[in-house]
Write an enzyme that holds these catalytic residues in place. Structure first.
Site, PDB file in Angstrom:
ATOM      1  CE  LYS A 168      39.655  36.927  41.113  1.00 48.08           C
ATOM      2  NZ  LYS A 168      40.543  36.144  42.021  1.00 48.08           N
ATOM      3  CB  SER A 169      35.405  43.045  44.773  1.00 46.99           C
ATOM      4  OG  SER A 169      34.354  42.611  43.970  1.00 46.99           O
TER       5      SER A 169
ATOM      6  CB  THR B 152      43.127  38.160  48.713  1.00 51.40           C
ATOM      7  OG1 THR B 152      42.267  37.328  47.936  1.00 51.40           O
ATOM      8  CG2 THR B 152      44.214  37.350  49.375  1.00 51.40           C
TER       9      THR B 152
ATOM     10  CE  LYS C 285      37.558  34.645  50.432  1.00 54.96           C
ATOM     11  NZ  LYS C 285      38.815  34.133  49.864  1.00 54.96           N
TER      12      LYS C 285
ATOM     13  CG  HIS D 286      32.975  35.577  47.660  1.00 51.96           C
ATOM     14  ND1 HIS D 286      33.642  36.772  47.648  1.00 51.96           N
ATOM     15  CD2 HIS D 286      33.927  34.622  47.524  1.00 51.96           C
ATOM     16  CE1 HIS D 286      34.936  36.549  47.518  1.00 51.96           C
ATOM     17  NE2 HIS D 286      35.138  35.259  47.440  1.00 51.96           N
TER      18      HIS D 286
ATOM     19  CB  SER E 182      39.519  40.189  38.203  1.00 50.68           C
ATOM     20  OG  SER E 182      40.285  39.555  39.182  1.00 50.68           O
TER      21      SER E 182
ATOM     22  CE1 TYR F  23      41.730  45.545  43.661  1.00 46.45           C
ATOM     23  CE2 TYR F  23      41.699  47.281  42.008  1.00 46.45           C
ATOM     24  CZ  TYR F  23      42.288  46.166  42.556  1.00 46.45           C
ATOM     25  OH  TYR F  23      43.452  45.660  42.004  1.00 46.45           O
TER      26      TYR F  23
ATOM     27  CG  PHE G  26      50.021  44.292  42.954  1.00 45.95           C
ATOM     28  CD1 PHE G  26      48.840  43.560  42.887  1.00 45.95           C
ATOM     29  CD2 PHE G  26      50.997  44.058  41.992  1.00 45.95           C
ATOM     30  CE1 PHE G  26      48.635  42.617  41.885  1.00 45.95           C
ATOM     31  CE2 PHE G  26      50.799  43.123  40.994  1.00 45.95           C
ATOM     32  CZ  PHE G  26      49.620  42.407  40.933  1.00 45.95           C
TER      33      PHE G  26
ATOM     34  CG  MET H 287      49.578  41.404  49.528  1.00 48.09           C
ATOM     35  SD  MET H 287      47.864  41.844  49.778  1.00 48.09           S
ATOM     36  CE  MET H 287      46.920  40.440  49.295  1.00 48.09           C
TER      37      MET H 287
HETATM   38  P1  A3P Z   1      43.231  41.286  38.987  1.00 49.65           P
HETATM   39  O1  A3P Z   1      42.821  39.918  38.539  1.00 49.65           O
HETATM   40  O2  A3P Z   1      42.536  42.378  38.236  1.00 49.65           O
HETATM   41  O3  A3P Z   1      44.702  41.473  39.008  1.00 49.65           O
HETATM   42  P2  A3P Z   1      39.948  38.671  45.191  1.00 49.65           P
HETATM   43  O4  A3P Z   1      40.909  38.657  46.296  1.00 49.65           O
HETATM   44  O5  A3P Z   1      38.599  39.212  45.571  1.00 49.65           O
HETATM   45  O6  A3P Z   1      39.885  37.347  44.523  1.00 49.65           O
HETATM   46  O7  A3P Z   1      40.451  39.742  44.131  1.00 49.65           O
HETATM   47  C1  A3P Z   1      41.566  39.481  43.325  1.00 49.65           C
HETATM   48  C2  A3P Z   1      41.951  40.750  42.599  1.00 49.65           C
HETATM   49  O8  A3P Z   1      42.551  41.664  43.556  1.00 49.65           O
HETATM   50  C3  A3P Z   1      43.003  40.482  41.530  1.00 49.65           C
HETATM   51  O9  A3P Z   1      42.746  41.450  40.504  1.00 49.65           O
HETATM   52  C4  A3P Z   1      44.279  40.775  42.289  1.00 49.65           C
HETATM   53  O10 A3P Z   1      45.386  41.038  41.490  1.00 49.65           O
HETATM   54  C5  A3P Z   1      43.851  42.007  43.094  1.00 49.65           C
HETATM   55  N1  A3P Z   1      44.733  42.260  44.243  1.00 49.65           N
HETATM   56  C6  A3P Z   1      45.120  41.404  45.202  1.00 49.65           C
HETATM   57  N2  A3P Z   1      45.967  41.993  46.057  1.00 49.65           N
HETATM   58  C7  A3P Z   1      46.121  43.267  45.631  1.00 49.65           C
HETATM   59  C8  A3P Z   1      46.889  44.382  46.096  1.00 49.65           C
HETATM   60  N3  A3P Z   1      47.661  44.302  47.161  1.00 49.65           N
HETATM   61  N4  A3P Z   1      46.811  45.538  45.398  1.00 49.65           N
HETATM   62  C9  A3P Z   1      46.011  45.637  44.312  1.00 49.65           C
HETATM   63  N5  A3P Z   1      45.270  44.611  43.818  1.00 49.65           N
HETATM   64  C10 A3P Z   1      45.320  43.441  44.473  1.00 49.65           C
END
Ligand code: A3P
Length: 348
Positions: free
Chosen positions: A68-69, A72, A161, A163, A193, A249, A285, A288
């Protein structure tokens, strides 16, 4: 005699209460060296990591994070830097089929993979187009469900990828100085998250308890892939090494163009102005969130996005909407203690 037995019994109950109660219900989870791993991680993790091939001519790039950092997001940027901004290619295939998770192995998927492949090869031409697309999607998912086997069979450049905490990571990759991008996000937003990820993901038990319960699991180190502090500080020991790029991030949010430049210069790839603009648009964002190859909307077996979106809010500071004043005070104390002397700071 009776009193002493009673006292012993009370002591045992006290001890029991001091042990952290399992707050999370993770299907098929397992524990290795004190770290809990979710059900999709291969059970023979340690042995298979030892055997993971890291060839002499290997050109591979790892994107590693605590979950969740912004994994993706970073993977989308890195893959487009490496493929010269070929957004059409990225949009043609789900991210999980383009970039495999090193430690993933779904046993059930291994059992049905070849039957599925045969049906797909022999019968797809009989199927309507929409069913063909669905079959293609599931086939890709099945093929990607054993990361190491697939990656070992690859002869071209590998983008991987993971973790994994640093002490589980393939030693050979660190010794051979493969390029590693490690994305960090402040722990409060990361945990919030992760809370929503536990809500919408089957492997995380479709968690339905309130944040206050989940917060306890965070501070009691019960989360899959372990504690944020252990993960981040474990990797941060490599800060300053040439083959690892640490990127926050919060910095990606504040200045995506600068983040893209940091990544492309680390990967030794020149980007034209046109390519950079194309990548930044693809990775915004808003874009995506709509993009079916990254937003998990097709992955209905594992995700229930009605419970929470995968590309959810994408902001810095959402923790303020979740942590109580008391939780924040206690967490800040823990944070200050753990991070003291690390030289690592976050905007939160
Ligand atoms: P939130 O749940 O705070 O919205 P991971 O890919 O490691 O699982 O991380 C997911 C987090 O990255 C989510 O955070 C998601 O919304 C955020 N995220 C994904 N794509 C993003 C983007 N293009 N810009 C900003 N945040 C993004």
């Amino acid at each position: 005699m009776w009193n002493s037995r009673r006292r012993r019994c009370d002591k045992m109950v006290d001890e029991l209460h001091k042990q952290p109660r399992p707050i999370l219900n993770l299907p098929q989870k397992f524990v290795s060296d004190g770290v809990t791993f979710p059900g999709y991680v291969r059970k023979d993790l340690k042995e298979s990591i030892e055997k993971f091939e890291c060839r002499d001519d290997d050109v591979c790039v790892y994107v590693v994070t605590y979950p969740k950092s912004g994994t993706t997001w970073a993977i989308e940027m890195v893959s487009l830097i490496l493929n010269n901004a070929d957004t059409e290619y990225n949009l043609s295939k789900e991210q999980f089929a383009r970039v495999l998770v090193l430690e993933m192995r779904l046993e059930f998927a291994q059992r049905i993979k070849f039957i599925f492949l045969v049906i797909y090869r022999l019968l797809t031409w009989l199927m309507p187009r929409s069913l063909q697309e669905t079959m293609k999607y599931w086939l890709a998912a099945l093929m990607a469900s054993d990361g190491m086997t697939y990656l070992n069979s690859m002869t071209t450049r590998r983008l991987i990828k993971s973790h994994l905490p640093c002490n589980f990571f393939p030693r050979k990759a660190l010794e051979k100085k493969c390029k590693i991008v490690y994305i960090l996000r402040n722990p409060k937003d990361t945990y919030v998250s992760y809370y929503y990820f536990h809500k919408n993901n089957w492997f995380h038990g479709f968690y339905d308890k309130p944040w206050s319960e989940f917060y306890k699991a965070c501070v009691e180190k019960q989360l899959p892939y372990g504690d944020w502090f252990d993960h981040v500080l474990g990797w941060w020991k490599h800060n300053g090494e040439k083959n690892i790029c640490f990127l926050k991030y919060e910095d990606m949010k504040r200045n995506p163009r600068a983040a893209l430049e940091t990544l492309s210069s680390f990967l030794e790839k020149d980007l034209s102005e046109e390519a950079a603009t194309k990548i930044l648009e693809h990775c915004s964002f808003e874009s995506m969130k709509k993009n079916r190859t990254v937003n998990m909307s097709v992955n209905t077996f594992v995700f229930d996005l009605k419970r929470a979106a995968f590309i959810r809010k994408g902001t810095v500071g959402d923790w303020e909407n979740h942590f109580t004043v008391a939780e924040n005070a206690a967490f800040q104390e823990l944070y200050d203690k753990k991070m003291k002397g690390s030289g690592l700071n976050f905007d939160m």
